[in-house]
Write an enzyme that holds these catalytic residues in place. Structure first.
Site, PDB file in Angstrom:
ATOM      1  N   ASP A 331       0.783  -1.474   0.210  1.00  0.00           N
ATOM      2  CA  ASP A 331      -0.222  -0.088  -0.162  1.00  0.00           C
ATOM      3  C   ASP A 331       0.831   1.340   0.025  1.00  0.00           C
ATOM      4  OD1 ASP A 331      -2.524   1.155  -0.087  1.00  0.00           O
ATOM      5  OD2 ASP A 331      -2.558   1.191   2.046  1.00  0.00           O
ATOM      6  N   GLU A 334       2.696   4.859  -4.221  1.00  0.00           N
ATOM      7  CA  GLU A 334       2.200   5.510  -5.195  1.00  0.00           C
ATOM      8  C   GLU A 334       3.915   6.474  -5.673  1.00  0.00           C
ATOM      9  OE1 GLU A 334      -1.307   4.240  -4.341  1.00  0.00           O
ATOM     10  OE2 GLU A 334       0.378   5.977  -2.707  1.00  0.00           O
ATOM     11  N   ASP A 454      -9.048   3.911  -1.649  1.00  0.00           N
ATOM     12  CA  ASP A 454     -10.073   4.449  -0.596  1.00  0.00           C
ATOM     13  C   ASP A 454     -11.856   4.985  -0.948  1.00  0.00           C
ATOM     14  OD1 ASP A 454      -8.416   3.878   1.007  1.00  0.00           O
ATOM     15  OD2 ASP A 454      -7.853   5.641   1.490  1.00  0.00           O
TER      16      ASP A 454
END
Length: 810
Positions: A331, A334, A454
């Site tokens: 996670d 990015e 999300d």
């Protein structure tokens, strides 16, 4: 490049160019159709090509009736078709999926173009293989790329069908990863399971509620101070966690935990110490670049460095010895940073303080604007707000291995981490890895699954999720799903009912909620429990079909979840349809996506469709909408004609469901005199890293059926039958839909031998089917029948043939 699957230049496409001012065109050889033309042709809709150090611009003319798909990841409020004048920015960003028309976690600079020429469909795709940030402007009759670096590296995939396009595309970027069987079961996760006893209760409550569950997850709650590869000694003591894992592993369940790339700067933390010793971190001014994520101050591993890949693999090995996890969830890759610019650890104050939101920057930071990399001349629409491209991520003037700038490599970060993680997991026990990654790039599907990030617990977000899931199938990442019931805030009870009815048919099916939301496990409401039992109960019966689709994805790129135009490319009415989807070529899900509705208006392409939950319900469509009943616990799933669908009996866990007897559902067009149907089935040892035939641990079955002259014939062709035979898998029942006439049991033959009435356990039954629209044969209205043969004893791993004289009118 005009590539074919075998790497040779494609003869289907013709390339031409004009030297001054430079422009090029790509045409389809068969019909002269122009697929890409960068010449403005003197029009004022766009300018000529620009090629500078930090700014590239190129455009193409488009016919107005072209339907375009792709260019993501973003949340598209107008549905799956690209919408003229919507912004399309590609730059991997930690911006939640609730933000519309915004560059999100992944960068996929590829689009599919579907055109209908005189009723004949032609699809192709265009990939611009460039990892720099870019804006793409789609105006309906043109498309313009504005890119802040790199080169023009175009690839054209000629199709001409949507499936051909994805086949060609994934043969180039990498075939989707084979997924273990259990990963197609249901997953449960919550950020905020503060101690192990809560997780144990969740597993037990799913069991009590009789809701299937294969995988239990931990967000960062299991960690010691949010640090990767650690356990909280108080809330997740290792001895108790190992005892819990023994218990669920013995049952066949799996356990997955999260890992963020940021490594906490902490001199007593072994992972950090070894990282510094191996010099694995991204640099700024010769020192590891300092950022902040959940543990506080962190450094980011540089996965472009071979030493980092080796160090990362070693850390995963050490952690696996501590906790035998079954997969990893990567996670925040990015990469996400709670700060911006050049930061230092503050003196005299604790960072983070341990109170308040953990995502507030508490480092001492200053903006970096001194370089052209941090402040490029063209500003892409980053975060939908034109923020600086280094905002809340790694500074773009930071340096990777071998002098590569973050400016150029930014959108590759999650992709490079997925490759390193895949290599590490495969090296542990030689098992097939399961990795879930938030950030993706071209080719990520070869290593990882994805979820849509999300999302919100709203009806709008439920609807948006379908488009994003379908887009990722086109991107070559078919194992994808959205957080069921929404990540935050609290969903309503009705919404959660409807969401599990969609989410049960996502390729990746997981309920995941936020720390700040009330609990939303599916057993929390009696009504949702019932909807989950119904929808997930069907999913677990469909596991052999889903697993076969996983195999087809791995071998041909074919998406698991698909837009309807993949199967009906000539049917223009479905080109923009974003509220229904197919699993494989012929299983259509038509969910309720609006509050308070107990019916759904669904589009049915031409042909016969059979309700999977009640096979007596038939729809014969000429290509039109039908209004279907959909009470709270009902989701409409229909099976198309000419299909053979393998199913099993389901269960509470995939390990058990997998060993139950098979049923084959054969669908002919309702009332047809002559017809054929086909299907297939792939079975293997799903722990093996490779998913292929020929290793002695896999079986592939092709299934066929014909209806001709009053006789139904059903047979199989088997490759590598030994594995299925050793497992003892059997076909116990065959159900044939769409037959007309009367039942005649006297003509049943199996493997060339007549089956006498009463001489075996085989039982034949027939039920009349009801039609929302009557079938007409030109003379009068016809009825159709379901004919079932039960009590069969056919080995899956051994070819069979069966014929029935059904008294069908010839």
């Amino acid at each position: 490049m005009l590539r074919s699957r075998d790497g040779k230049f494609r003869s289907e496409l013709i390339f031409s160019f004009i030297a001054d001012p430079f422009s090029f065109a790509v045409k389809r050889k068969s019909n002269g159709q122009t697929l890409f033309n960068s010449s403005s042709g003197g029009s004022d809709s766009f300018g000529e090509m620009v090629f500078k150090d930090q700014y590239l611009e190129i455009s193409t003319q488009l016919p107005k009736d072209a339907s375009l798909y792709g260019l993501g990841e973003n949340t598209q409020p107008h549905g799956i078709k690209l919408y003229p004048n919507d912004p399309y920015t590609l730059y991997t960003t930690d911006v939640s999926a609730i933000n519309l028309n915004t560059d999100l976690y992944g960068s996929h600079p590829v689009y599919m173009d579907l055109r209908n020429v005189g009723g004949e469909p032609f699809a192709h795709a265009v990939l611009l293989l460039n990892s720099n940030g870019m804006d793409v402007f789609y105006k309906g009759n043109s498309l313009t790329y504005k890119i802040i670096g790199g080169v023009f590296d175009f690839y054209f995939f000629s199709g001409p069908t949507p499936l051909d396009v994805v086949d060609q595309y994934t043969s180039f970027i990498g075939r989707p990863a084979p997924m273990p069987y259990w990963s197609l079961g249901f997953h449960q996760c919550r950020w905020g399971d503060r101690n192990l006893s809560v997780v144990e209760d969740v597993v037990e409550n799913y069991r009590k509620a009789q809701i299937p569950l294969d995988v239990i997850w931990n967000d960062d709650d299991h960690m010691d101070g949010h640090k990767d590869f650690t356990l909280n000694p108080v809330n997740y003591p290792r001895s108790k966690l190992l005892a819990f894992l023994d218990k669920i592993h013995n049952r066949g369940m799996k356990y997955i935990v999260i890992i963020d790339p940021g490594i906490g700067v902490n001199s007593s933390y072994g992972v950090y110490q070894r990282g510094i010793a191996n010099d694995v971190f991204i640099k700024y001014d010769g020192e590891p670049y300092l950022a902040q994520v959940w543990p506080g101050a962190v450094n980011f591993p540089d996965f472009l460095n071979p030493k980092t890949v080796a160090w990362w693999g070693d850390e995963i090995r050490r952690f696996h010895e501590l906790v035998p996890v079954d997969g990893l969830w990567i996670d925040m890759n990015e990469a996400s940073n709670f700060c911006s610019g050049k930061c230092t650890i503050p003196k005299g104050k604790q960072c983070p303080s341990g109170t308040g939101p953990g995502w507030i920057c508490c480092l001492d930071c200053k903006n970096i604007t001194k370089t052209r990399w941090d402040d490029p001349p063209y500003k892409i629409n980053a975060s939908g707000l034109q923020v600086p491209i280094g905002f809340k991520t790694i500074a773009t003037s930071a340096v990777h291995y071998n002098g590569v700038l973050e400016y150029d490599a930014h959108s590759l970060y999650g992709f490079s981490q997925a490759i390193a993680t895949h290599k590490a997991l495969q090296g542990l026990e030689g098992k097939r890895p399961f990795i879930l990654s938030r950030s993706t790039y071209v080719g990520s599907g070869k290593y990882a699954a994805h979820w849509t990030g999300d999302n919100k617990g709203t009806w709008e977000d439920l609807k948006y999720s379908i488009t994003t899931v379908l887009n990722f199938g086109i991107f070559g990442v078919p194992m994808v799903g959205a957080d069921i019931c929404g990540f935050y805030p609290a969903p309503t009870e009705e919404l959660c009912n409807r969401w599990i009815e969609v989410g049960a048919f996502y390729p990746f099916s997981r309920d995941h909620a936020n720390y700040y939301s009330p609990r939303q496990e599916l057993y929390q409401w009696k009504t949702v429990t019932k909807s989950a039992q119904n929808a997930l109960g069907m999913r677990y019966k469909l596991l052999p079909y889903l697993y076969t689709l996983n195999y087809l994805a791995h071998t041909s790129g074919a998406p698991i979840a698909r837009p309807l135009f993949f199967s009906f490319p000539a049917y223009k009415e479905c080109y923009g349809l974003s509220t229904q989807f197919l699993l494989g070529s012929s299983l259509m899900v038509s969910p309720v996506l609006e509050k308070g509705k107990t019916s759904v208006k669904a589009l049915f392409p031409p042909g016969s469709w059979y309700s999977l939950f009640d096979m007596t319900q038939t729809i014969v469509s000429k290509g039109q909408y039908f209004t279907l009943d959909a009470p709270l616990h009902v989701v409409n799933v229909h099976l198309y004609q000419n299909t053979i669908l393998p199913m099993q009996q389901g269960g509470m866990i995939s390990k058990e469901a997998r060993m139950t007897p098979f049923t084959l559902i054969v669908t002919f067009p309702a009332g047809a005199r002559e017809a054929q149907a086909k299907g297939n089935l792939y079975l293997d040892n799903d722990e093996l890293p490779e998913m292929k035939l020929g290793n002695g641990y896999s079986t592939h079955v092709d299934l066929y059926a014909t209806l001709k002259q009053g006789s139904v014939k059903i047979w199989s062709e088997v490759q590598e039958g030994k594995f299925a035979l050793d497992k003892g898998w059997k076909i116990e029942k065959i159900t044939v839909l769409g037959l007309s006439g009367s039942v005649d049991t006297s003509g049943l033959e199996i493997n060339g031998s007549p089956v006498a009435n009463g001489a075996s356990n085989i039982e034949l039954t027939s039920v009349e089917q009801m039609h929302l629209q009557d079938v007409e044969d030109g003379v009068g209205k016809k009825k159709s029948l379901i004919v079932s043969l039960s009590g069969l004893n056919l080995y899956v791993g051994k070819k069979f043939d069966m014929s029935m004289k059904m008294g069908v009118q010839g």
